[in-house]
Write an enzyme that holds these catalytic residues in place. Structure first.
Site, PDB file in Angstrom:
ATOM      1  N   GLY A  13       0.797  -1.222   0.000  1.00 55.04           N
ATOM      2  CA  GLY A  13       0.000   0.000   0.000  1.00 55.04           C
ATOM      3  C   GLY A  13       0.828   1.270   0.000  1.00 55.04           C
ATOM      4  O   GLY A  13       0.430   2.259   0.622  1.00 55.04           O
ATOM      5  N   CYS A  38     -17.908   1.790 -21.619  1.00 52.93           N
ATOM      6  CA  CYS A  38     -16.990   1.478 -22.714  1.00 52.93           C
ATOM      7  C   CYS A  38     -17.486   0.239 -23.476  1.00 52.93           C
ATOM      8  O   CYS A  38     -18.485   0.310 -24.169  1.00 52.93           O
ATOM      9  CB  CYS A  38     -15.569   1.308 -22.187  1.00 52.93           C
ATOM     10  SG  CYS A  38     -14.298   1.408 -23.473  1.00 52.93           S
ATOM     11  N   HIS A  42     -15.159   6.587 -19.463  1.00 50.00           N
ATOM     12  CA  HIS A  42     -14.913   5.927 -18.176  1.00 50.00           C
ATOM     13  C   HIS A  42     -15.145   6.925 -17.037  1.00 50.00           C
ATOM     14  O   HIS A  42     -14.201   7.570 -16.572  1.00 50.00           O
ATOM     15  CB  HIS A  42     -13.484   5.392 -18.111  1.00 50.00           C
ATOM     16  CG  HIS A  42     -13.237   4.204 -18.973  1.00 50.00           C
ATOM     17  ND1 HIS A  42     -13.347   2.910 -18.499  1.00 50.00           N
ATOM     18  CD2 HIS A  42     -12.897   4.103 -20.278  1.00 50.00           C
ATOM     19  CE1 HIS A  42     -13.068   2.067 -19.485  1.00 50.00           C
ATOM     20  NE2 HIS A  42     -12.803   2.762 -20.575  1.00 50.00           N
ATOM     21  N   LYS A  78      12.677  -0.709  19.582  1.00 49.38           N
ATOM     22  CA  LYS A  78      13.569  -1.695  18.974  1.00 49.38           C
ATOM     23  C   LYS A  78      13.777  -1.393  17.488  1.00 49.38           C
ATOM     24  O   LYS A  78      14.909  -1.431  16.978  1.00 49.38           O
ATOM     25  CB  LYS A  78      12.989  -3.095  19.155  1.00 49.38           C
ATOM     26  CG  LYS A  78      13.844  -4.209  18.563  1.00 49.38           C
ATOM     27  CD  LYS A  78      13.200  -5.567  18.788  1.00 49.38           C
ATOM     28  CE  LYS A  78      14.039  -6.680  18.162  1.00 49.38           C
ATOM     29  NZ  LYS A  78      13.393  -8.011  18.338  1.00 49.38           N
ATOM     30  N   LYS A 122      12.542  -8.336  12.335  1.00 47.75           N
ATOM     31  CA  LYS A 122      13.745  -8.650  11.559  1.00 47.75           C
ATOM     32  C   LYS A 122      13.599  -8.333  10.065  1.00 47.75           C
ATOM     33  O   LYS A 122      14.525  -7.782   9.463  1.00 47.75           O
ATOM     34  CB  LYS A 122      14.120 -10.117  11.756  1.00 47.75           C
ATOM     35  CG  LYS A 122      15.499 -10.482  11.230  1.00 47.75           C
ATOM     36  CD  LYS A 122      16.615  -9.824  12.056  1.00 47.75           C
ATOM     37  CE  LYS A 122      16.731 -10.489  13.427  1.00 47.75           C
ATOM     38  NZ  LYS A 122      17.870  -9.909  14.182  1.00 47.75           N
ATOM     39  N   PRO A 123      12.460  -8.672   9.417  1.00 49.12           N
ATOM     40  CA  PRO A 123      12.341  -8.316   7.993  1.00 49.12           C
ATOM     41  C   PRO A 123      12.497  -6.819   7.738  1.00 49.12           C
ATOM     42  O   PRO A 123      13.105  -6.415   6.745  1.00 49.12           O
ATOM     43  CB  PRO A 123      10.939  -8.807   7.623  1.00 49.12           C
ATOM     44  CG  PRO A 123      10.661  -9.911   8.592  1.00 49.12           C
ATOM     45  CD  PRO A 123      11.292  -9.463   9.875  1.00 49.12           C
ATOM     46  N   GLU A 159     -15.548   6.425 -13.987  1.00 51.03           N
ATOM     47  CA  GLU A 159     -14.898   6.034 -12.733  1.00 51.03           C
ATOM     48  C   GLU A 159     -13.588   6.768 -12.499  1.00 51.03           C
ATOM     49  O   GLU A 159     -13.144   6.921 -11.348  1.00 51.03           O
ATOM     50  CB  GLU A 159     -14.667   4.517 -12.694  1.00 51.03           C
ATOM     51  CG  GLU A 159     -13.643   3.968 -13.676  1.00 51.03           C
ATOM     52  CD  GLU A 159     -14.234   3.555 -15.008  1.00 51.03           C
ATOM     53  OE1 GLU A 159     -13.642   2.680 -15.682  1.00 51.03           O
ATOM     54  OE2 GLU A 159     -15.284   4.106 -15.384  1.00 51.03           O
ATOM     55  N   GLU A 179      15.385  -4.476 -10.777  1.00 51.29           N
ATOM     56  CA  GLU A 179      14.782  -3.490 -11.685  1.00 51.29           C
ATOM     57  C   GLU A 179      14.724  -2.092 -11.068  1.00 51.29           C
ATOM     58  O   GLU A 179      14.700  -1.092 -11.786  1.00 51.29           O
ATOM     59  CB  GLU A 179      13.361  -3.914 -12.074  1.00 51.29           C
ATOM     60  CG  GLU A 179      13.275  -5.209 -12.859  1.00 51.29           C
ATOM     61  CD  GLU A 179      13.146  -6.434 -11.963  1.00 51.29           C
ATOM     62  OE1 GLU A 179      12.890  -7.521 -12.503  1.00 51.29           O
ATOM     63  OE2 GLU A 179      13.307  -6.288 -10.730  1.00 51.29           O
ATOM     64  N   LYS A 208       7.305  -9.648  14.379  1.00 47.59           N
ATOM     65  CA  LYS A 208       8.703  -9.841  14.028  1.00 47.59           C
ATOM     66  C   LYS A 208       9.240  -8.592  13.309  1.00 47.59           C
ATOM     67  O   LYS A 208       8.696  -8.171  12.286  1.00 47.59           O
ATOM     68  CB  LYS A 208       8.863 -11.068  13.126  1.00 47.59           C
ATOM     69  CG  LYS A 208       8.614 -12.393  13.848  1.00 47.59           C
ATOM     70  CD  LYS A 208       9.643 -12.602  14.957  1.00 47.59           C
ATOM     71  CE  LYS A 208       9.453 -13.942  15.653  1.00 47.59           C
ATOM     72  NZ  LYS A 208      10.443 -14.134  16.741  1.00 47.59           N
TER      73      LYS A 208
END
EC number: 6.3.4.2
Length: 543
Positions: free
Chosen positions: A16, A378, A514, A222, A188-189, A516, A148, A186
């Site tokens: 996100g 459309c 469109h 931490k 650590k990641p 939207e 990339e 966790k």
């Protein structure tokens, strides 16, 4: 001078970043600042226009006709301004430009390299997108560690050094997985992700930590210790009930204050009452409706991201909970229409190619014959015309030349090819008045007085965004209108059909554009508001 906030992501994708960046943008805008936003995509495709929606998700179209990443849609829904083709670019566009420069001899015979040529082009494009803004948020697509993304990370590192700490911040979004067996989060990641970022010369100033449950203060300490980030700059982003809660969530943890303090910007406190109203309306509906979205990309709902949000906005405007049922049009072909028979409304969105088309036509026929509110967008409009031509106007072989190039009754045809009233094919090249084979971006549409569309919009001329190659064939309009199909909107020059409706149906509306793409949570969109209202009315009268 413009200040820069560079947004990166780590651990896993789809955390996100776009929502977090857009939310911060909306907070800074609420403080009276002019905000620009930019998405840099590391894929080598020039743009997502030719990518499968099942791989990439939605292609969001800007008003100036750029085919961009769906995050541009988030940006426009959260920040109250329209962005342009400058606000989105890919590796493919960068390399294409650099190679073109080399072919022209712009580099004076020098060896063209990632550094400095590619990184300089990236920095140039960042500055173009940021021009005129107080603050520019620059999102790097992908995840830190992806090969990339390296040229983009190097470019923002360089730009951060060039403009200095007073004008640059780095915000890193990470995941804090909760291990239920151990009963703990966790970290650590996140530590490793920041370590990876620091190894290429970028020290995050802010960490946005995604988690399922609130972080303890000890956990924040931490994380701050091991990542060299101030404890107050470790922001916890919990899973929200609605994405429109995120600006308030981040504001309450002082995210926008961190930015204004760092940049020494004297700005008023953000007024988030409009976001509070949106969340209140979405989470406390007074009624509900069931809407069938009949499409071919329903296995990945991200392919319809703006459309889903626009329906939600229609619900917000009408205090209605919109329950969307994703119906694979191929299933309707195989199993019949049982799955849509109890729906309060039916929507057929855009798409390309023949797969699942007959299922869409079956859904449209059901809506027309049973007075179920219908909105076609459309391809959904084109197939509504095909269905009406086949089953009402006495043209059983009617089709689109996109789906059946040999059809004898091309009620929908490529913009450059038309059949006149005498059955003769009229061809126009791409330089003619009707333009090229893809019609992109904002276009004006003149609505017919007394039509449902005119009543919905309340305006004679509207502007909406397009992305299509095919149009209703003018040569068949007289026959379609004689059978009861109303052409309720045309391009301002009168050449192209933009909207249709059925006069003796309670609510059957379709548009070539469109809508939207211009719907926002705070302002909604008149067409989706009317569609949700029609669904609610149908529910009241039939159940």
């Amino acid at each position: 001078m413009t200040k820069f906030i560079f947004v990166t992501g780590g651990v896993v994708s789809s955390l996100g970043k776009g929502i977090a960046a857009a939310s911060l943008g909306s907070l800074l805008e609420a403080r009276g600042l002019k905000v620009s936003m930019l998405k840099m995509d590391p894929y080598i495709n020039v743009d997502p226009g030719t990518m499968s929606p099942l791989q990439h998700g939605e292609v969001f179209v800007t008003d100036d006709g750029a085919e961009t990443d769906l995050d541009l849609g988030h940006y426009e829904r959260f920040v109250q301004r329209n962005f342009t083709k400058r606000n989105s670019f890919s590796t493919g566009q960068v390399y294409e430009k650099v190679i073109r420069n080399e072919r022209r001899g712009d580099y004076l015979g020098g060896t063209v390299q990632v550094i400095p040529h590619i990184t300089d082009e990236i920095k140039h494009r960042i500055k173009l997108a940021a021009a005129g803004a107080d603050v520019a948020l620059v999102e790097v697509g992908g995840t830190v560690g992806d090969i990339e993304s390296l040229p983009f990370l190097e470019a923002i590192r360089q730009l951060g050094v060039e403009v200095g700490r007073d004008r640059a911040m780095f915000m890193h979004l990470t995941l804090l997985p909760y291990i239920a067996v151990a009963g703990e989060v966790k970290t650590k990641p996140t530590q490793h992700s920041v370590k990876e970022l620091r190894s290429i010369g970028i020290q995050p100033d802010i960490l946005i930590c995604r988690s399922e449950r609130p972080l303890e203060e000890s956990e924040k300490r931490k994380i701050a210790l091991f990542t060299n980030v101030e404890e107050k700059a470790v922001i916890n982003s919990l899973d929200a009930r609605t994405i429109y809660e995120v600006p308030r969530m981040l504001h309450e943890q002082g995210l926008d204050r961190l930015v204004t303090d760092r940049f020494r910007i004297d700005a008023p406190v953000a007024d988030l009452s409009d976001w509070d109203d949106v969340v209140q309306a979405q989470l406390n509906p007074e009624k509900s409706v069931e809407i069938a979205m009949v499409g071919k990309y329903v296995d990945l709902t991200e392919a319809y991201k703006s459309l889903i949000e626009a329906l939600i906005h229609g619900g917000i405007q009408t205090k209605t909970q919109v329950n969307i049922h994703y119906i694979d049009s191929e299933d309707l072909e195989k199993d019949g229409i049982g799955s849509i028979e109890k729906m309060d409304a039916i929507l057929v969105p855009g798409g390309f190619g023949e797969r699942g088309v007959e299922g869409k036509i079956a859904a449209i026929q059901f809506a027309r014959e049973n007075n179920v509110p219908y909105l076609g967008i459309c391809l959904g409009m084109q197939m509504a015309v095909v269905e009406f031509a086949r089953h009402v106007a006495g043209l059983p072989s009617a089709h689109s030349t996109e789906l059946d190039p040999k059809t004898k009754t091309p009620v929908v045809a490529l913009i450059t090819e038309w059949t006149d009233e005498n059955g003769q094919l009229v061809e126009r090249d791409e330089k003619a008045d009707l333009g090229g084979t893809m019609r992109l971006g904002g276009q004006s549409c003149a609505l017919v007085e007394g039509s449902k569309m005119r009543d919905i919009y309340g305006e004679d001329v509207i502007r909406e965004r397009h992305r299509h190659r095919y149009e209703v064939n003018d040569g068949y309009i007289a026959k379609l209108e004689a059978a009861g199909l109303k052409i309720s909107g045309r391009s301002e020059d009168g050449n192209l059909v933009e909207t249709v409706e059925i006069e003796d149906h309670p609510w059957f509306v379709a548009c070539q554009f469109h809508p939207e793409f211009t719907s926002t949570p705070r302002n909604g969109h008149p067409l989706f508001k009317a569609f949700v209202e029609a669904a609610s009315q149908h529910k009241q009268t039939t159940h």
